[in-house]
Scaffold this motif. Structure first.
Motif, mmCIF file in Angstrom:
data_model
loop_
_atom_site.group_PDB
_atom_site.id
_atom_site.type_symbol
_atom_site.label_atom_id
_atom_site.label_comp_id
_atom_site.label_asym_id
_atom_site.label_seq_id
_atom_site.Cartn_x
_atom_site.Cartn_y
_atom_site.Cartn_z
ATOM 1 N N PHE A 102 1.003 -1.192 -0.150
ATOM 2 C CA PHE A 102 -0.062 -0.332 -0.142
ATOM 3 C C PHE A 102 0.819 1.184 -0.151
ATOM 4 C CE2 PHE A 102 -2.152 3.171 2.308
ATOM 5 C CZ PHE A 102 -3.561 3.364 1.281
ATOM 6 N N ASP A 103 0.589 1.933 -0.417
ATOM 7 C CA ASP A 103 1.245 3.281 -0.654
ATOM 8 C C ASP A 103 0.729 4.093 0.275
ATOM 9 O OD1 ASP A 103 2.316 6.038 -1.688
ATOM 10 O OD2 ASP A 103 1.505 5.787 -3.599
ATOM 11 N N THR A 104 1.910 4.798 0.709
ATOM 12 C CA THR A 104 0.871 5.218 2.062
ATOM 13 C C THR A 104 0.791 6.246 2.257
ATOM 14 O OG1 THR A 104 3.493 5.570 3.260
ATOM 15 C CG2 THR A 104 2.121 3.546 4.361
ATOM 16 N N SER A 105 1.033 7.275 1.000
ATOM 17 C CA SER A 105 0.881 8.682 0.788
ATOM 18 C C SER A 105 -0.899 8.553 0.459
ATOM 19 C CB SER A 105 1.940 8.811 -0.377
ATOM 20 O OG SER A 105 1.634 8.587 -1.695
ATOM 21 N N LEU A 106 -1.293 7.922 -0.569
ATOM 22 C CA LEU A 106 -2.612 8.347 -0.281
ATOM 23 C C LEU A 106 -3.320 7.957 0.718
ATOM 24 C CD1 LEU A 106 -2.679 4.490 -3.331
ATOM 25 C CD2 LEU A 106 -2.920 7.473 -3.705
ATOM 26 N N ALA A 107 -2.534 7.518 1.878
ATOM 27 C CA ALA A 107 -3.471 8.186 3.038
ATOM 28 C C ALA A 107 -3.766 9.685 3.939
ATOM 29 C CB ALA A 107 -3.799 6.638 4.104
ATOM 30 N N GLU A 108 -2.550 10.198 3.160
ATOM 31 C CA GLU A 108 -2.887 11.557 3.676
ATOM 32 C C GLU A 108 -3.392 11.990 4.609
ATOM 33 O OE1 GLU A 108 0.799 14.393 5.409
ATOM 34 O OE2 GLU A 108 0.193 11.896 4.769
ATOM 35 N N GLY A 109 -3.652 12.419 5.224
ATOM 36 C CA GLY A 109 -4.924 13.136 5.435
ATOM 37 C C GLY A 109 -6.183 12.598 6.071
ATOM 38 N N VAL A 110 -6.313 11.743 6.264
ATOM 39 C CA VAL A 110 -6.939 10.683 6.482
ATOM 40 C C VAL A 110 -8.138 10.557 8.058
ATOM 41 C CG1 VAL A 110 -7.943 7.992 6.843
ATOM 42 C CG2 VAL A 110 -7.297 8.765 3.909
ATOM 43 N N LEU A 111 -8.356 11.033 7.796
ATOM 44 C CA LEU A 111 -9.080 11.131 10.039
ATOM 45 C C LEU A 111 -9.840 9.044 10.308
ATOM 46 C CD1 LEU A 111 -11.130 14.686 10.656
ATOM 47 C CD2 LEU A 111 -8.076 13.542 10.482
ATOM 48 N N LEU A 112 -9.038 9.288 11.728
ATOM 49 C CA LEU A 112 -9.549 7.582 11.750
ATOM 50 C C LEU A 112 -10.253 7.913 13.612
ATOM 51 C CD1 LEU A 112 -6.469 5.621 11.060
ATOM 52 C CD2 LEU A 112 -9.164 5.814 9.930
ATOM 53 N N LEU A 113 -11.736 7.660 14.037
ATOM 54 C CA LEU A 113 -11.275 7.317 15.594
ATOM 55 C C LEU A 113 -10.910 6.179 16.306
ATOM 56 C CD1 LEU A 113 -14.099 8.574 17.305
ATOM 57 C CD2 LEU A 113 -15.451 6.601 17.043
ATOM 58 N N THR A 114 -9.966 6.432 17.444
ATOM 59 C CA THR A 114 -9.379 5.419 17.770
ATOM 60 C C THR A 114 -9.098 5.699 19.209
ATOM 61 O OG1 THR A 114 -7.256 4.050 17.635
ATOM 62 C CG2 THR A 114 -7.025 6.241 16.608
ATOM 63 N N PRO A 115 -8.918 4.961 19.826
ATOM 64 C CA PRO A 115 -9.502 4.873 20.882
ATOM 65 C C PRO A 115 -7.680 5.350 21.627
ATOM 66 C CG PRO A 115 -9.438 2.719 21.046
ATOM 67 C CD PRO A 115 -9.515 2.982 19.971
ATOM 68 N N PHE A 116 -6.548 5.074 20.431
ATOM 69 C CA PHE A 116 -5.246 4.396 20.572
ATOM 70 C C PHE A 116 -4.106 5.437 19.533
ATOM 71 C CE2 PHE A 116 -1.478 2.304 19.702
ATOM 72 C CZ PHE A 116 -0.334 2.645 20.738
ATOM 73 N N SER A 117 -3.066 6.185 19.991
ATOM 74 C CA SER A 117 -2.640 6.977 19.514
ATOM 75 C C SER A 117 -1.248 6.521 19.663
ATOM 76 C CB SER A 117 -2.991 7.894 18.637
ATOM 77 O OG SER A 117 -1.755 8.991 18.044
ATOM 78 N N ALA A 118 0.252 5.851 18.878
ATOM 79 C CA ALA A 118 1.243 5.636 19.430
ATOM 80 C C ALA A 118 2.002 7.182 19.661
ATOM 81 C CB ALA A 118 1.866 4.714 17.829
#
Length: 385
Positions: free
Chosen positions: A267-283
């Motif tokens: 997967f080309d991670t640049s395609l996900a630039e700016g995507v927002l996610l709802l999550t209970p965890f962030s590294a």
């Protein structure tokens, strides 16, 4: 002489009995272990979920065992996200001697697993099976993750808080997947209550997810500025790629099923630039507990942990807290442990890396605060809701 031989044989038999009853862990330790089992997709399209949950749980097991008190042993069986395989996996784990379980990772598989665990009175704390059907009517099935309805309503609330009611929204969801349809329904209901405008709603199925050009075109033609994706990361990756191909650049907003998209093979991670996610965890959270876990995970596996790993980690530590408080020992039966753990989980408060002040209702659902992250430069950046 015969009498001496009889005495010698009796001594040998007694020693053999003691050796056979001493118990042993995976590494051959003479310390009795509490056996914790689970199933998840360790191969196939959603292996990122299962592998992450298993690895996160194993790090917690290693940390707890190093303390020298209660000792855990963890075993995972591959179910590929399939309910029938999860049922078979449950039987395999019971033959192994499972006393407590982490259930399944995906909702459909975990629902099948949970039905068996309920009947056999095996206490279950699933890291990520979020559909209400998993624990409905089962007093010993608990969840570490948000339920699907909560994700839908929280996502609508977040969009409202951040963008107001002037923004136009498209939704693309999988209509043959309970996870996706459940989140969509509560999202749509909450969006209507808040006055949000959904200008396009399209669906796909498991069989048609590789061809989503029509759905992307519908969102683009409707002028949607935000595209809500209550789906898993595999179809989400295809949607992002198709949007890029047609020059469509809305803000994409996903839920926990999209976590793992950055570690997809090819997967080309640049395609996900700016995507927002709802999550209970962030590294990238700067608290000491999270950073310690992230460092341990990266050292062990060479990659940054996703939410599923954090949920697996928290499951083990929550079980440990309850075992300690309830006086559980490895010599207890699974049903004895089950009763004690139910009592502990419905009264205790847990501070983990996926939430602090975490509590559980009597129906097994968890209460904790969600947050949103944005993908920037191939990493998650936290935002508050």
């Amino acid at each position: 002489m015969k009498k001496l031989l009889c005495v010698a044989l009796a001594v040998l038999m007694a020693l053999g009995c003691f050796a056979g009853c001493s118990g042993s862990g995976a590494t051959g330790s003479t310390t009795a272990t509490i056996k914790i089992g689970g199933t998840g997709p360790l191969t196939g399209d959603y292996a990122n979920y299962g592998i992450a949950a298993m690895r996160g749980a194993q790090i917690a097991v290693d940390e707890i065992n190093a303390l020298g008190g209660i000792q855990f042993e963890l075993k995972y069986v591959d179910d590929q996200g399939d309910p029938e395989a999860a049922t078979t996996g449950f039987a395999t784990l019971m033959d192994w001697g499972m006393q407590i379980s982490l259930g399944g990772v995906t909702s459909g598989a975990c629902e099948a697993f949970a039905a068996e665990a309920y009947e056999e009175r095996i206490f279950t704390l699933t890291p990520s099976a979020s559909n209400p059907s998993v624990n409905e009517g089962k007093d010993n099935i608990f969840q570490m993750c948000f339920t699907d309805p909560n994700q839908g309503s929280a996502s609508a609330q977040y969009i409202y808080n951040q963008f107001g009611t002037d923004v136009s929204i498209a939704v693309i969801y999988q209509n043959d997947l309970d996870y996706s349809t459940s989140i969509y329904q509560t999202f749509a209901d909450t969006a209507a209550e808040l006055g949000l405008s959904i200008v396009s709603t399209t669906t796909f199925t498991d069989e048609t997810q590789t061809n989503i050009s029509v759905q992307v075109a519908a969102a683009k033609d409707a002028g949607a500025e935000i595209v809500f994706l209550p789906i898993y990361y595999t179809p989400a990756s295809l949607i992002l790629a198709e949007a890029s191909n047609v020059g469509y650049t809305p803000t994409f907003f996903g839920v926990d099923g999209m976590d793992g998209i950055l570690t997809m093979d090819g997967f080309d991670t640049s395609l996900a630039e700016g995507v927002l996610l709802l999550t209970p965890f962030s590294a990238d959270a700067d608290d000491e507990k999270t950073q310690s876990f992230v460092a341990a995970y990266e050292a062990a596996y060479g990659e940054t942990p996703i939410q599923f790993a954090a949920d697996g980690y928290d499951c083990i530590w929550a079980i440990y807290q309850a075992c300690e408080a309830g006086g559980i020992t490895a010599s207890m039966s699974a049903s004895e442990m089950n009763d004690i753990l139910i009592a502990q989980f419905t009264t205790m408060t847990f501070d983990g890396i996926t939430g602090s002040g975490v509590t559980w209702a009597s129906d097994g659902t968890v209460s904790k605060e969600p947050m949103a992250v944005a993908i920037q430069d191939g990493a998650y950046v936290s935002f508050s809701i």
